[in-house]
Design a protein around this motif. Sequence first.
Motif, PDB file in Angstrom:
ATOM      1  N   GLY A  50       1.045  -1.330   0.010  1.00  0.00           N
ATOM      2  CA  GLY A  50      -0.031   0.130   0.103  1.00  0.00           C
ATOM      3  C   GLY A  50       1.008   1.037   0.050  1.00  0.00           C
ATOM      4  N   ASN A  51       1.854   1.165   0.755  1.00  0.00           N
ATOM      5  CA  ASN A  51       2.936   2.347   1.018  1.00  0.00           C
ATOM      6  C   ASN A  51       3.436   2.426  -0.507  1.00  0.00           C
ATOM      7  N   ALA A  52       3.994   1.219  -1.002  1.00  0.00           N
ATOM      8  CA  ALA A  52       4.780   1.509  -2.325  1.00  0.00           C
ATOM      9  C   ALA A  52       3.842   2.145  -3.390  1.00  0.00           C
ATOM     10  N   VAL A  53       2.663   1.731  -3.277  1.00  0.00           N
ATOM     11  CA  VAL A  53       1.846   2.407  -4.263  1.00  0.00           C
ATOM     12  C   VAL A  53       1.770   3.833  -4.316  1.00  0.00           C
ATOM     13  N   LYS A  54       1.341   4.006  -2.951  1.00  0.00           N
ATOM     14  CA  LYS A  54       1.202   5.403  -2.561  1.00  0.00           C
ATOM     15  C   LYS A  54       2.343   6.294  -2.793  1.00  0.00           C
ATOM     16  N   PHE A  55       3.393   5.819  -2.501  1.00  0.00           N
ATOM     17  CA  PHE A  55       4.528   6.837  -2.582  1.00  0.00           C
ATOM     18  C   PHE A  55       5.593   6.742  -3.710  1.00  0.00           C
ATOM     19  N   THR A  86       9.842  -3.798  -3.089  1.00  0.00           N
ATOM     20  CA  THR A  86      10.781  -2.742  -3.542  1.00  0.00           C
ATOM     21  C   THR A  86      10.059  -1.900  -4.364  1.00  0.00           C
ATOM     22  N   ASP A  87      10.302  -0.462  -4.294  1.00  0.00           N
ATOM     23  CA  ASP A  87       9.607   0.371  -5.050  1.00  0.00           C
ATOM     24  C   ASP A  87      10.640   1.455  -5.811  1.00  0.00           C
ATOM     25  N   THR A  88      10.228   2.103  -6.614  1.00  0.00           N
ATOM     26  CA  THR A  88      10.981   3.319  -7.375  1.00  0.00           C
ATOM     27  C   THR A  88      10.429   4.425  -7.181  1.00  0.00           C
ATOM     28  N   GLY A  89       9.921   4.776  -5.701  1.00  0.00           N
ATOM     29  CA  GLY A  89       9.126   5.747  -5.442  1.00  0.00           C
ATOM     30  C   GLY A  89      10.296   7.044  -4.983  1.00  0.00           C
ATOM     31  N   ILE A  90       9.606   7.760  -3.818  1.00  0.00           N
ATOM     32  CA  ILE A  90      10.114   9.027  -3.675  1.00  0.00           C
ATOM     33  C   ILE A  90      11.302   8.754  -2.533  1.00  0.00           C
ATOM     34  N   GLY A  91      11.334   7.503  -1.951  1.00  0.00           N
ATOM     35  CA  GLY A  91      12.283   7.328  -1.209  1.00  0.00           C
ATOM     36  C   GLY A  91      12.192   7.729   0.287  1.00  0.00           C
ATOM     37  N   ALA A 122      12.818   6.075  12.355  1.00  0.00           N
ATOM     38  CA  ALA A 122      11.635   6.877  13.080  1.00  0.00           C
ATOM     39  C   ALA A 122      10.559   6.431  12.474  1.00  0.00           C
ATOM     40  N   ILE A 123      10.491   5.836  11.328  1.00  0.00           N
ATOM     41  CA  ILE A 123       9.114   5.651  10.512  1.00  0.00           C
ATOM     42  C   ILE A 123       8.409   4.271  10.969  1.00  0.00           C
ATOM     43  N   PHE A 124       9.285   3.755  11.807  1.00  0.00           N
ATOM     44  CA  PHE A 124       8.638   2.449  12.385  1.00  0.00           C
ATOM     45  C   PHE A 124       7.835   2.858  13.771  1.00  0.00           C
ATOM     46  N   PHE A 128       2.426   6.774  14.597  1.00  0.00           N
ATOM     47  CA  PHE A 128       2.151   8.090  14.205  1.00  0.00           C
ATOM     48  C   PHE A 128       3.273   8.780  13.523  1.00  0.00           C
ATOM     49  N   THR A 129       4.201   8.151  13.151  1.00  0.00           N
ATOM     50  CA  THR A 129       5.354   8.997  12.539  1.00  0.00           C
ATOM     51  C   THR A 129       5.582   8.938  11.210  1.00  0.00           C
ATOM     52  N   GLN A 130       5.733   9.962  10.477  1.00  0.00           N
ATOM     53  CA  GLN A 130       5.624  10.038   9.057  1.00  0.00           C
ATOM     54  C   GLN A 130       6.972  11.015   8.822  1.00  0.00           C
ATOM     55  N   TYR A 175       0.223  12.796   0.627  1.00  0.00           N
ATOM     56  CA  TYR A 175      -0.398  11.371   0.424  1.00  0.00           C
ATOM     57  C   TYR A 175      -1.477  10.818   1.314  1.00  0.00           C
ATOM     58  N   GLY A 176      -1.511  11.531   2.723  1.00  0.00           N
ATOM     59  CA  GLY A 176      -2.491  10.843   3.746  1.00  0.00           C
ATOM     60  C   GLY A 176      -1.834   9.899   4.360  1.00  0.00           C
ATOM     61  N   GLY A 177      -2.573   9.165   5.315  1.00  0.00           N
ATOM     62  CA  GLY A 177      -2.074   8.119   6.131  1.00  0.00           C
ATOM     63  C   GLY A 177      -2.001   8.476   7.469  1.00  0.00           C
ATOM     64  N   SER A 178      -2.032   7.513   8.481  1.00  0.00           N
ATOM     65  CA  SER A 178      -2.127   7.788   9.847  1.00  0.00           C
ATOM     66  C   SER A 178      -0.556   7.724  10.477  1.00  0.00           C
ATOM     67  N   GLY A 179       0.416   7.024   9.841  1.00  0.00           N
ATOM     68  CA  GLY A 179       1.489   6.851  10.277  1.00  0.00           C
ATOM     69  C   GLY A 179       1.620   5.701  11.109  1.00  0.00           C
ATOM     70  N   LEU A 180       0.706   4.747  10.974  1.00  0.00           N
ATOM     71  CA  LEU A 180       0.503   3.520  12.034  1.00  0.00           C
ATOM     72  C   LEU A 180       0.940   2.169  11.492  1.00  0.00           C
ATOM     73  N   GLY A 181       0.963   2.183  10.023  1.00  0.00           N
ATOM     74  CA  GLY A 181       1.150   1.014   9.268  1.00  0.00           C
ATOM     75  C   GLY A 181       2.400   0.407   9.361  1.00  0.00           C
ATOM     76  N   LEU A 182       3.535   1.185   9.598  1.00  0.00           N
ATOM     77  CA  LEU A 182       4.881   0.335   9.609  1.00  0.00           C
ATOM     78  C   LEU A 182       5.199   0.044  11.056  1.00  0.00           C
ATOM     79  N   ALA A 183       4.559   0.821  12.142  1.00  0.00           N
ATOM     80  CA  ALA A 183       4.306   0.648  13.498  1.00  0.00           C
ATOM     81  C   ALA A 183       3.777  -0.729  13.681  1.00  0.00           C
ATOM     82  N   GLY A 236      13.880   5.368  -4.566  1.00  0.00           N
ATOM     83  CA  GLY A 236      13.091   4.358  -4.209  1.00  0.00           C
ATOM     84  C   GLY A 236      13.389   3.784  -2.718  1.00  0.00           C
ATOM     85  N   SER A 237      12.620   2.598  -2.512  1.00  0.00           N
ATOM     86  CA  SER A 237      12.661   2.162  -1.105  1.00  0.00           C
ATOM     87  C   SER A 237      12.546   0.520  -1.142  1.00  0.00           C
ATOM     88  N   ASN A 238      13.113  -0.249  -0.204  1.00  0.00           N
ATOM     89  CA  ASN A 238      12.782  -1.580  -0.206  1.00  0.00           C
ATOM     90  C   ASN A 238      12.927  -1.594   1.387  1.00  0.00           C
TER      91      ASN A 238
END
Length: 891
Positions: free
Chosen positions: A494-499, A543-548, A556-558, A561-563, A572-580, A602-604
């Motif tokens: 979801g994040n990968a698609v979003k970002f 793995t994505d080729t997004g904004i990184g 911190a993103i883990f 509520f951290t973005q 992009y929206g979102g709550s910052g809870l997914g990765l936590a 991008g990110s992996n």
Amino acid sequence: MKLLAGWLTKPPVTGAAVALLVAVISLASGALLQRKAENALHQEVRQNLVRLARIAALHVDGDRHLLWKPEDAFTPEYQKAIAPFYRLMEASKDIYDIYTCVLRDGKVYFVLGTPDQDPQTGKPDYSYLKEPYGEATPEMLRALREGLALAEKQFYTDQWGTVISGYAPIRDSSGKLVGIVGVDLHVNEYRKRLASIRRHAIITHTLILAVSALIGMVVYLLSRRSARAHGQLRLHARAMEMAANAIVITDRNGTIQWVNPAFTAITGYEREEATGKNPRILKSGRHDQKYYEQLWQTILSGHVWKGEVINRRKDGSLYTEEMTIAPVRDEQGNITHFIAIKQDVTERKQFEQQLEQALEQAQAASRAKSEFLANMSHEIRTPMNGILGMAQLLMDTPLSEEQRDYVTTLKESAESLLSLLGDILDISRIEAGKMELRYAPFNPRQLVHQVARLFAARAREKGLLLQVEVDEEVPASLSGDELRLRQILTNFVGNAVKFTEQGSITIRVRLVEAGNTQKAHSLRHQFAIPEHFSTVWVQLEVTDTGIGIPADKQTAIFESFTQVDGSATRRYGGSGLGLAINRSLAELMGGTIGVQSEEGKGSNFWVVLPLFAPNMEQSLGTVGAVLSRRSAGADDGSASGAACAKGRVLLVEDNEVNRKVAVRLLQRLGYEVDVAEDGGEAVEKTAQRRYDAVLMDVHMPRMDGLEATRRIRERERVTGGHQVIIAMTASAMKEDVERCLMSGMDDYLSKPVRLEVLQGMLERWQVSDLPGETAEQPPMDHDFLKEITGGDEEFTRELLQEFLNTIPPLLDEVEQSLNAGDNEALARAAHTIKGSARAVGARAFAEIAFALEQAAKQQRRDDASAAAQSLFAEWQRVQRYIQQQFLQQAA
Ligand code: ADP
């Protein structure tokens, strides 16, 4: 005085003093002994001399003695008279001269004697007889006057040497004193003996000095050691005095011998007060007699006792101390004393208690918060479902463009709120330690494809390429919490698609190497993973080729509520809870989570966690997974007549009215429905086939829903697969819901069941595969076939035709023996099918036959009949496949 004493106790001084003392005493006694020896020798020589003089006197004619004149010296008579003197001198070489003399007119004259030698002529000379002897000694005169036999005390030295003289009286026949005999003795021998005595004395003295020095040295060393020991002792004593811990030394009976100042500081008892008493004075009465008995038993048996004791100070107040008591033994090993070391831990105890209380309060608060959140989000979810359902219904009615727009926004907002609630519910469940994992066999390939499918449309819309790569060695079936793994992947993708605005997103599954961890071990235990399942470490990555993500934000993103930043959130929206949530889930499953990312590139995101896979041989688990997969496949085939049906649901409900309502609802939603009237029936029906979902009433006669679910889960542990079971419960009580989930149910619905809630639930749990994906693994192994036929197409066709002819009679046998309950025949038939299937590379078919054989051998009727159903279904697939791939091509 003190100074002197102190100086004397210095080891070198003590050593030297002792050495000197020994030397002086020994030397003095040595000298005394030497003196005695010399005197004895002197005495012996003088006695000997007197004896010789007496012998010589015997040879002198006393009557004639006074008549000799100097002129007679050369006469034969004179020579005859001195002849015995020569003989004696001959006999004793030490005799220097023998002579006689008399006292005339107070002067001494020699009478008989050996001649001198004339220095000029060398002839005998007796002239000395004529002259009075001028060197007569007092002893000589005493012998002449008193007629005594005596020896000189002194030596006499002349030009002939050193002699000592002895005298004996000469008497005539009437006994009258008529002169004396003198014997001069050489002192050479005497001197030699004297010298030897002195030599010995010197040696002895030297030895004495050496021994004294040695003794001094030994004394020095000993006193130095004792001084050191003394020093050490002083140090130890000082250390014990200064120690912050109380130290108590008691004798064997426990009577206090010594205490240090810390003891006084802690207890209030002075050393003088405590000494001679029993430590009982500190007893608080807080421990029973047994406690002390056990303490005494321990220390009397020679062991160290450690423990905590509540004691009473002199002022009556209580304190807690940590005490160690050790016995002290003497050289024979007998216990002589006990040493107790005590630390006052009263404050620490209080502090710990406070800390514990604080922790408990904090935990309780956190639990309360989490529970509140969980309850709240749960409560909010229900009306949210209502809003969503209504919005959906509204959209199905004729609407103006504007209204449709409003409703769409309303629906989207409600959906995002619902998903946020879901996240909050999850995170609070995890924080409250209430997140229950459920491990069951699942198909990892199916899982990632399903997740990919979920995002396929959105990715397409954004022009992104969405790929799935599953490494070959990833097993077909893995035991794990599929639901939570899906959640992790969904968050990542979801994040990968979003970002990501352009490029691609890849979901990858592979095995990695990792040692067995404690957590993996405890998971095995917790979820009763069978022995023949091994632990495999699986990496899921997206793995994505997004904004990184900038490097400083990657940790911190883990957190909850951290973005990365506010503007991104707005965009992009979102709550910052997914990765936590992902991190907590990964940790809960004994895994780790991480990210590699470069801003703009991008990110992996990845998780690595332990899952469990059956060992390939004998793998009932794998076969189970195949069974469940194939039975789903069989449905696709057999349900072709009801192609429009969304799926098949088993409704387990004892109440007739409820049953009717639910059947109607389900049919309206487009599902086919089977019905079971109690738990027992549900267990049987689920053994026959897999349903897209089982709706299970909880309270039923005979066997309730909880028990039925437990039995189904138990069976799945052997056969593999996972039947979705949803509870229908009239009670919304949290405990009831928990009991449902604990028994192994996947979700729950509150009665009365509302159409849209039911629909949402079923869609959420809809796991039936899309066409095409069931056949992710072809029923025949082409490579294997090629290998055995050497690529000879003609031969391959012949072989497969033969295979197609052989199997149907065997399948008939399976059916008959199954109906007749003849397990032996059933196992035999399954065994033969397995052999033939393996020979041509019909792998899954062979696996199912193997499972059937095992079930038959172990007389597991239900499993056998389920396996047989799967076998028939798989046979349809194999047949079709062979016809299409190998036989029709030729035609
Ligand atoms: P959110 O609901 O905000 O996506 P997450 O916990 O899933 O919450 O993610 C936290 C933050 O991590 C996101 O807001 C975003 O800043 C960053 N992030 C997560 N995944 C990606 C990704 N694939 N690419 C770039 N940034 C990401």
